[in-house]
Write an enzyme that holds these catalytic residues in place. Structure first.
Site, mmCIF file in Angstrom:
data_model
loop_
_atom_site.group_PDB
_atom_site.id
_atom_site.type_symbol
_atom_site.label_atom_id
_atom_site.label_comp_id
_atom_site.label_asym_id
_atom_site.label_seq_id
_atom_site.Cartn_x
_atom_site.Cartn_y
_atom_site.Cartn_z
ATOM 1 N N HIS A 1 -2.094 -70.527 67.404
ATOM 2 C CA HIS A 1 -1.483 -71.701 68.027
ATOM 3 C C HIS A 1 -1.269 -72.741 66.918
ATOM 4 O O HIS A 1 -2.019 -72.769 65.941
ATOM 5 C CB HIS A 1 -2.469 -72.237 69.075
ATOM 6 C CG HIS A 1 -1.967 -73.355 69.919
ATOM 7 N ND1 HIS A 1 -1.927 -74.659 69.485
ATOM 8 C CD2 HIS A 1 -1.508 -73.379 71.192
ATOM 9 C CE1 HIS A 1 -1.465 -75.435 70.449
ATOM 10 N NE2 HIS A 1 -1.199 -74.680 71.507
ATOM 11 N N ASP B 1 -10.791 -70.232 67.105
ATOM 12 C CA ASP B 1 -10.122 -71.006 68.145
ATOM 13 C C ASP B 1 -10.490 -70.385 69.493
ATOM 14 O O ASP B 1 -9.985 -69.318 69.855
ATOM 15 C CB ASP B 1 -8.607 -70.963 67.904
ATOM 16 C CG ASP B 1 -7.836 -71.747 68.966
ATOM 17 O OD1 ASP B 1 -8.444 -72.136 69.984
ATOM 18 O OD2 ASP B 1 -6.625 -71.956 68.776
ATOM 19 N N GLN C 1 -8.651 -70.387 74.466
ATOM 20 C CA GLN C 1 -8.301 -69.468 75.557
ATOM 21 C C GLN C 1 -9.435 -68.481 75.834
ATOM 22 O O GLN C 1 -9.270 -67.564 76.644
ATOM 23 C CB GLN C 1 -7.019 -68.686 75.215
ATOM 24 C CG GLN C 1 -5.798 -69.539 74.983
ATOM 25 C CD GLN C 1 -5.260 -70.185 76.264
ATOM 26 O OE1 GLN C 1 -5.659 -69.847 77.375
ATOM 27 N NE2 GLN C 1 -4.361 -71.135 76.111
ATOM 28 N N LYS D 1 -8.650 -76.938 79.756
ATOM 29 C CA LYS D 1 -8.319 -75.553 80.102
ATOM 30 C C LYS D 1 -9.483 -74.873 80.817
ATOM 31 O O LYS D 1 -9.410 -73.697 81.156
ATOM 32 C CB LYS D 1 -7.980 -74.757 78.834
ATOM 33 C CG LYS D 1 -6.702 -75.230 78.126
ATOM 34 C CD LYS D 1 -6.363 -74.302 76.991
ATOM 35 C CE LYS D 1 -5.441 -74.927 75.971
ATOM 36 N NZ LYS D 1 -4.069 -75.122 76.420
ATOM 37 N N CYS E 1 3.737 -73.298 71.597
ATOM 38 C CA CYS E 1 3.108 -73.815 70.355
ATOM 39 C C CYS E 1 2.668 -72.666 69.460
ATOM 40 O O CYS E 1 1.590 -72.726 68.837
ATOM 41 C CB CYS E 1 1.930 -74.730 70.663
ATOM 42 S SG CYS E 1 2.391 -76.171 71.603
HETATM 43 C C1 LIG Z 1 -5.058 -70.853 71.597
HETATM 44 C C2 LIG Z 1 -4.918 -72.344 71.694
HETATM 45 N N1 LIG Z 1 -5.403 -73.101 70.715
HETATM 46 C C3 LIG Z 1 -5.315 -74.435 70.745
HETATM 47 C C4 LIG Z 1 -4.704 -75.088 71.783
HETATM 48 C C5 LIG Z 1 -4.601 -76.585 71.750
HETATM 49 O O1 LIG Z 1 -5.312 -77.188 72.788
HETATM 50 P P1 LIG Z 1 -5.296 -78.780 72.925
HETATM 51 O O2 LIG Z 1 -3.862 -79.156 73.164
HETATM 52 O O3 LIG Z 1 -6.175 -79.066 74.085
HETATM 53 O O4 LIG Z 1 -5.812 -79.324 71.648
HETATM 54 C C6 LIG Z 1 -4.159 -74.340 72.824
HETATM 55 C C7 LIG Z 1 -3.444 -75.019 73.938
HETATM 56 O O5 LIG Z 1 -2.490 -74.517 74.467
HETATM 57 C C8 LIG Z 1 -4.279 -72.929 72.774
HETATM 58 O O6 LIG Z 1 -3.769 -72.168 73.750
#
Ligand SMILES: Cc1ncc(COP(=O)(O)O)c(C=O)c1O
Length: 416
Positions: free
Chosen positions: A130, A206, A209, A232, A374
């Site tokens: 992401h 990360d 998810q 989430k 993203c």
């Molecule tokens: C795999 C992953 N990493 C990071 C993020 C970023 O999350 P946040 O916008 O809450 O910082 C997301 C959000 O869609 C995500 O799906």
């Protein structure tokens, strides 16, 4: 058409009642919310916990010496302890509250990265990251000249580990998403951690998810840094958690400066606070931490093993139902085996642009995300500019997947 029944350990009908928003009608249809990978909904218990806090307890934390300020501080720090336990962390001091996981990864890049990386040092990432776990390192590449390498993606939508040993050689840090927000694949974090550590590198995971959907154990993963995000996982927006091994946090310089993060300030310098407060400049997300704590209570009440089993069953149902119904008109991205994936399903459908598709599905009350999610480098790798992505959670059931399939059939007729 005969429909197989999903066997799930969760009582979804009862769970749905805990989420007031699911009572809503949109465009004269019941709300079929299939966009939890983007942001989940919140149960009444989370809304109540935050309301109760504001109605009875609110004051700033770590400052006041009157009763409600002490209660607010205790509730905020109790939330940190709960999050730490939920993640399998050794101590609460290893959990830093940030605005979201994106801020957490910027903290790692700007604090650990600037202190430990020099021009020419290499960071290994994956092509499925992401932007939150990619752009902070691209910024460091621009600022100080680090180099980036990438693990690729296999044709069946999984992490390509065939060149792991070669690519990890000589790197200082590895960054890996535990679950792809596009492909849904569950990545072998421990295998990558072992390879990273054997090469003398640290691993940042990360978990945005992962943590909402599966029991998390940062110690078993052998991660060095781990990030997840409250909105989430049934919690509020504007709170994320960066977990890191205590000795790393101790050695890292502060990221943002201001109140709360200092022990002493003079006109010619300052002394930073202890961890984790050294990394929490300004008034922190107090009500949000309390909401996140209530979300964890709710998830633990369901049981993370049950949450995972439920989502795996729904994923298997979707992976069977959609191709049965639409054949070659639908392209499913990511691994075919539900064991290897979370409840995220990106699709291409009859060549219809995902934004158009999402708008037409919305007319049936079905909310799916359309776009690059993203993850633009991954989109390029898949040879598309966008996908439509459905994602399910504890409050979704077989009827929601059927509603998606019915809405897709209507979209097919509409665009015919
Ligand atoms: C795999 C992953 N990493 C990071 C993020 C970023 O999350 P946040 O916008 O809450 O910082 C997301 C959000 O869609 C995500 O799906």
């Amino acid at each position: 058409m005969a429909r197989s029944s999903v066997i799930t350990p969760l009582d979804v009908a009862a769970i749905k009642k805990d989420f007031p928003i699911l009572d809503r009608q949109v465009h004269d249809h019941r709300l079929v919310y299939l966009d939890s990978a983007s942001s989940s909904q919140r149960p009444q218990a989370v809304l109540d916990a935050m309301d109760r806090y504001y109605e009875h307890t609110h004051a700033n934390v770590h400052r006041g010496v009157y009763l409600i300020a002490e209660e607010a501080t205790a509730a905020y720090e109790a939330a940190r302890a709960k999050v730490a336990r939920f993640l399998g962390a050794g101590s609460a001091a290893e959990g830093v509250f940030a605005q979201n996981v994106t801020e957490g990864f910027n903290l790692v890049a700007q604090s650990w990265g600037r202190a430990n990386l020099r021009a020419g040092d290499t960071v290994l990432l994956t092509e499925m990251e992401h932007h939150a776990s990619l752009v902070p390192w691209l910024m460091l590449k621009e600022a100080i000249g680090i180099e980036l390498r990438y693990l690729g993606v296999t044709d069946d939508g999984q992490l390509d580990l065939s060149r792991l040993d070669e690519l990890v050689d000589g790197v200082k840090l590895v960054g890996l998403t535990a679950v792809s927000n596009v492909l849904g694949c569950i990545n072998p974090v421990r295998q990558v951690a072992d390879a990273a550590h054997a090469a003398g590198a640290l691993l940042v995971v990360d978990g945005a998810q992962f943590t909402p959907h599966m029991a998390t154990d940062v110690a078993a993963m052998d991660a060095d840094f781990y990030g997840c995000t409250g909105h989430k996982m049934l919690g509020p927006t504007s709170i994320g958690v960066l977990w890191a091994r205590a000795e790393l946090l101790e050695a890292m310089p502060p990221f943002l400066g201001g109140g709360e993060m200092i022990r002493d300030v003079r006109l010619d310098g300052f002394e930073p606070n202890e961890v984790p407060w050294k990394f929490e400049a300004g008034t922190p997300p107090i009500a949000e931490a309390i909401g996140l704590s209530a979300a964890i209570d709710y998830l633990e009440g369901l049981g993370m093993e049950q949450v995972r089993a439920h989502e795996r069953a729904l994923t298997a149902y979707a992976l069977q139902t959609l191709p049965d119904r639409f054949g070659d008109d639908i392209t499913l991205y990511g691994p075919a085996d539900p064991e290897r994936r979370s409840g995220v399903l990106s699709v291409g459908f009859k060549g219809i642009h995902p934004h158009d598709l999402s708008q037409v599905l919305d007319q049936s009350g079905v909310c799916v995300r359309a776009g690059h999610h993203c993850a633009k480098p991954l989109m390029r790798c898949l040879g598309v500019s966008a996908t439509a992505r459905a994602s399910w959670y504890v409050y979704n059931d077989e009827a929601d997947i059927d509603a998606l399939a019915d809405a897709l059939a209507e979209a097919a007729a509409f665009f015919a």
